[in-house]
Scaffold this active site. Sequence first.
Site, short mmCIF file in Angstrom:
data_model
loop_
_atom_site.label_atom_id
_atom_site.label_comp_id
_atom_site.label_asym_id
_atom_site.label_seq_id
_atom_site.Cartn_x
_atom_site.Cartn_y
_atom_site.Cartn_z
N ASP A 30 -8.23 -16.45 -51.04
CA ASP A 30 -8.63 -15.25 -51.77
C ASP A 30 -8.21 -15.38 -53.24
O ASP A 30 -7.11 -15.85 -53.55
CB ASP A 30 -7.99 -14.01 -51.14
CG ASP A 30 -8.65 -12.72 -51.60
OD1 ASP A 30 -9.28 -12.06 -50.77
OD2 ASP A 30 -8.55 -12.39 -52.80
N ASN A 86 -13.11 -5.45 -43.36
CA ASN A 86 -13.62 -4.17 -43.86
C ASN A 86 -15.14 -4.11 -43.79
O ASN A 86 -15.81 -5.10 -44.12
CB ASN A 86 -13.19 -3.99 -45.32
CG ASN A 86 -11.68 -4.02 -45.49
OD1 ASN A 86 -10.94 -3.53 -44.65
ND2 ASN A 86 -11.21 -4.61 -46.58
N GLN A 93 -14.67 -2.11 -48.15
CA GLN A 93 -15.40 -3.36 -48.41
C GLN A 93 -15.90 -3.38 -49.85
O GLN A 93 -16.48 -2.39 -50.32
CB GLN A 93 -16.59 -3.51 -47.43
CG GLN A 93 -17.29 -4.86 -47.54
CD GLN A 93 -18.41 -5.04 -46.51
OE1 GLN A 93 -18.83 -4.09 -45.86
NE2 GLN A 93 -18.90 -6.26 -46.38
N HIS A 99 -16.77 -10.84 -43.95
CA HIS A 99 -15.64 -11.76 -44.08
C HIS A 99 -14.42 -11.18 -43.38
O HIS A 99 -14.31 -9.97 -43.21
CB HIS A 99 -15.32 -12.05 -45.55
CG HIS A 99 -15.09 -10.81 -46.36
ND1 HIS A 99 -16.12 -10.07 -46.90
CD2 HIS A 99 -13.95 -10.16 -46.71
CE1 HIS A 99 -15.63 -9.04 -47.56
NE2 HIS A 99 -14.32 -9.07 -47.45
N HIS A 101 -10.24 -11.16 -43.57
CA HIS A 101 -9.04 -11.50 -44.34
C HIS A 101 -8.00 -12.09 -43.39
O HIS A 101 -7.68 -11.47 -42.36
CB HIS A 101 -8.43 -10.24 -44.96
CG HIS A 101 -9.27 -9.61 -46.03
ND1 HIS A 101 -9.04 -9.82 -47.36
CD2 HIS A 101 -10.34 -8.77 -45.96
CE1 HIS A 101 -9.93 -9.13 -48.08
NE2 HIS A 101 -10.73 -8.49 -47.24
P1 5GP Z 1 -13.17 -6.70 -49.26
O1 5GP Z 1 -12.51 -5.62 -50.06
O2 5GP Z 1 -14.66 -6.73 -49.45
O3 5GP Z 1 -12.78 -6.71 -47.80
O4 5GP Z 1 -12.55 -8.05 -49.81
C1 5GP Z 1 -13.10 -8.81 -50.81
C2 5GP Z 1 -12.05 -9.88 -51.16
O5 5GP Z 1 -12.71 -10.94 -51.81
C3 5GP Z 1 -10.95 -9.40 -52.09
O6 5GP Z 1 -9.68 -9.65 -51.48
C4 5GP Z 1 -11.14 -10.23 -53.35
O7 5GP Z 1 -9.92 -10.60 -53.94
C5 5GP Z 1 -11.90 -11.43 -52.85
N1 5GP Z 1 -12.83 -12.01 -53.81
C6 5GP Z 1 -13.78 -11.34 -54.54
N2 5GP Z 1 -14.50 -12.21 -55.27
C7 5GP Z 1 -14.00 -13.46 -54.99
C8 5GP Z 1 -14.34 -14.77 -55.44
O8 5GP Z 1 -15.23 -14.99 -56.26
N3 5GP Z 1 -13.62 -15.80 -54.91
C9 5GP Z 1 -12.62 -15.62 -54.01
N4 5GP Z 1 -11.97 -16.70 -53.54
N5 5GP Z 1 -12.28 -14.39 -53.55
C10 5GP Z 1 -12.96 -13.33 -54.05
#
Ligand code: 5GP
Length: 139
Positions: A30, A86, A93, A99, A101
């Site tokens: 992440d 999420n 999300q 995805h 975590h």
């Molecule tokens: P969500 O809130 O959708 O469950 O999580 C999205 C996650 O993706 C966040 O923890 C954020 O830090 C990560 N993230 C967003 N954009 C990128 C990216 O371009 N590269 C990587 N490696 N992680 C990302």
Amino acid sequence: MENCIFCKIANGGIPSRTIYEDDDFRVIMDLAPATKGHSLLLPKEHYKNIYELSDGIAAKALPLAKKMAALISERLGADGFNIIQNNNEAAGQTVFHFHMHLIPRYNDDGQKLVMIPQEMTDAQMEEIRELIAMPDMEG
Ligand code: 5GP
Ligand code: ZN
């Protein structure tokens, strides 16, 4: 999905810090880790969320998450592990490509992934149980 960042990352169109890859998945670090080793498990195919996820990918995701949890924990000496997933804005999300975590935890990591318990009467609990129970469940 042309404009999906995780489609591009999962399929190698954008470079990422990859720790695992097979025909169906890529696991990356992440960008803004909650703890040391926080990673994301991405299917290569685009599914917006768990509601859209195919049964085939769903069936492969948890065995892979289990393998990665063991590997990450062993290599980094984690004391515990959270798996968070999420779906939709209401659930936090922010990237709308399914995805999971993978979050290694450490006794002293100072991180708080908070759940605030809500008051619920027995009657409310039973009413909700009836709404969400699978058919044929006894009371
Ligand atoms: P969500 O809130 O959708 O469950 O999580 C999205 C996650 O993706 C966040 O923890 C954020 O830090 C990560 N993230 C967003 N954009 C990128 C990216 O371009 N590269 C990587 N490696 N992680 C990302
Ligand atoms: Zn996508």
